[in-house]
Design an enzyme around this catalytic site. Structure first.
Site, mmCIF file in Angstrom:
data_model
loop_
_atom_site.group_PDB
_atom_site.id
_atom_site.type_symbol
_atom_site.label_atom_id
_atom_site.label_comp_id
_atom_site.label_asym_id
_atom_site.label_seq_id
_atom_site.Cartn_x
_atom_site.Cartn_y
_atom_site.Cartn_z
ATOM 1 N N SER A 75 28.850 2.479 -27.861
ATOM 2 C CA SER A 75 27.748 3.252 -27.274
ATOM 3 C C SER A 75 27.595 4.659 -27.823
ATOM 4 O O SER A 75 26.638 5.354 -27.457
ATOM 5 C CB SER A 75 27.923 3.325 -25.750
ATOM 6 O OG SER A 75 27.527 2.110 -25.149
ATOM 7 N N LYS A 78 24.249 5.579 -29.082
ATOM 8 C CA LYS A 78 23.169 6.176 -28.291
ATOM 9 C C LYS A 78 22.947 7.648 -28.614
ATOM 10 O O LYS A 78 21.871 8.192 -28.313
ATOM 11 C CB LYS A 78 23.453 5.990 -26.798
ATOM 12 C CG LYS A 78 23.490 4.525 -26.352
ATOM 13 C CD LYS A 78 23.696 4.409 -24.850
ATOM 14 C CE LYS A 78 23.672 2.954 -24.401
ATOM 15 N NZ LYS A 78 24.977 2.290 -24.524
ATOM 16 N N SER A 140 24.932 5.720 -19.787
ATOM 17 C CA SER A 140 25.102 4.879 -20.973
ATOM 18 C C SER A 140 24.327 3.575 -20.840
ATOM 19 O O SER A 140 24.792 2.505 -21.238
ATOM 20 C CB SER A 140 26.586 4.572 -21.229
ATOM 21 O OG SER A 140 26.788 4.116 -22.541
#
Length: 400
Positions: A75, A78, A140
């Site tokens: 993640s 991101k 997230s």
């Protein structure tokens, strides 16, 4: 006769020459010099496969292992999505108050029904783009990342092309993105070094977007979720940035902290647990702040050196730097820096303001720790015919 003429000519030449000034770092404040001790080695993360500690101001790597190894970033991807969204807002393509649809695809692939993290925005309903960004940064949310990608580029696949384009501009040479959320996908990879560059770019280019990452919790409807970055609760100097975890990537963390005027960025990839990545990241940050300091050596517009110019209306040109030259060094080693220059032996007019003429390098213990192009501070116009003729003769004579 020729001998006397030569002596006179060379005397005239000597009067016109000004030797190059050796660049000297800005003097340190007058104070008793502290005892300098060797910098201890960085605290190596106990389980991470790849890691790096970078100084924000200079981009220098203070410590790291396997920093260019391509690994799944989970993640932390991101952060790249956040950067692209911020850049597209700046370019006028999208707006913070746009209504972003949580599509069925975004909900199905990244929503509450999946094994990954989600934001909780209802399917087939819209939310403000800024709120969707916070749902991605704080919670997230994979669903929020997909929805933002679809809004900004029409599809997640098209958005990935944008991600790779911006990554190239940042200098992320070993990264490639195929989605906006970071779930495992073939060909989707980055490196600890590239991700540190990305974090540095987000802080510098879009500080308001970066600030979303220090929000400790965010609520969507009736669901309140905490930020997964444990360091936000452990150290007030930590203000970001992003966690990541998949079975393929392990536990990853990009963290950043600012203490005084100094900011550091740490990236750990392939860790063994949430606790381990937090403990090891904080240890790295503490080590960096304790044992390193950043200095501004040269400022734009100030002369670093003065060099002789032939065939010009002026006989000298001042050379400086176009951007501030900064360096990060072990504490107490500032006075050990050794500057040097690489400048052509012969310079001829005309010279334009800002024209690159050589390089200034700063070394510590024989290793170059900072360098920058030397540019002309001001223009030197070409002289008239007789001055050019005289200088041509003197250059010929000097070369004999």
């Amino acid at each position: 006769m020729k001998f006397r003429f030569a002596i006179a000519a060379m005397a005239t030449l000597a009067m016109g020459l000004v030797s190059a000034q050796t660049p000297t770092p800005v003097p340190a404040p007058a104070a008793a010099a502290p005892t300098v001790v060797a910098t201890p080695p960085a605290p190596v993360p106990s389980a991470s496969r790849s890691w790096v500690l970078m100084d924000y101001a200079t981009g220098q790597v203070l410590a790291g292992e396997n920093i260019h190894e391509q690994l799944p970033p989970a993640s932390i991807t991101k952060v790249m999505t956040s950067y692209v969204i911020a850049a597209e807002i700046k370019n006028g393509k999208i707006k913070p108050d746009d209504q972003v649809m949580m599509s069925e695809r975004a909900w199905r692939e990244g929503g509450a029904g999946t094994d990954g993290s989600y934001s909780g925005f209802p399917v087939n309903q819209t939310a403000r783009l800024e709120d969707m960004e916070k749902g991605m940064a704080v919670q997230s949310g994979n669903d929020a990342a997909i929805a933002l990608a679809e809004h900004a580029a029409g599809s997640q696949e098209a958005f990935a092309a944008l991600m790779n384009s911006y990554a190239a501009k940042i200098g992320m040479k070993d990264s490639y993105f195929v989605n906006a959320h970071g779930l495992t996908a073939e060909g989707h990879h980055s490196t600890a070094y590239d991700l540190a560059l990305l974090g540095r770019a987000l802080v510098h280019d879009y500080p308001e977007t970066y600030a979303y990452n220090k929000i400790k919790e965010f609520k969507v409807g009736d669901i309140t979720q905490p930020n997964r970055n444990l360091l936000l609760w452990r150290d007030p100097s930590v203000d970001g940035i992003k966690t990541g975890h998949t079975s393929a990537a392990g536990y990853c963390l990009m963290s950043s902290a600012q203490r005084g005027d100094q900011r550091l960025i740490a990236v750990l990839m392939g860790g063994s647990s949430e606790k381990q990545r937090a403990n090891d990241s904080l240890a790295l940050l503490n080590w960096g702040f304790r044992f390193f300091e950043t200095h501004r050596l040269y400022e734009p517009g100030a002369a670093v050196t003065t060099q002789k110019v032939w065939k010009g209306k002026g006989d000298q040109v001042q050379l400086g730097v176009a951007e501030p030259l900064l360096v990060s060094v072990p504490r107490g080693r500032y006075n050990d820096l050794k500057p040097s220059m690489d400048v052509p032996k012969v310079l001829e007019a005309p010279i334009t303001a800002g024209q690159q003429i050589g390089t200034v390098k700063v070394s510590l213990d024989g290793k170059v720790v900072a360098q920058a192009p030397l540019v002309a501070v001001a223009a030197i116009e070409e002289a008239g015919f007789f001055k050019r003729l005289w200088d041509s003769f003197m250059m010929w004579w000097k070369s004999e």
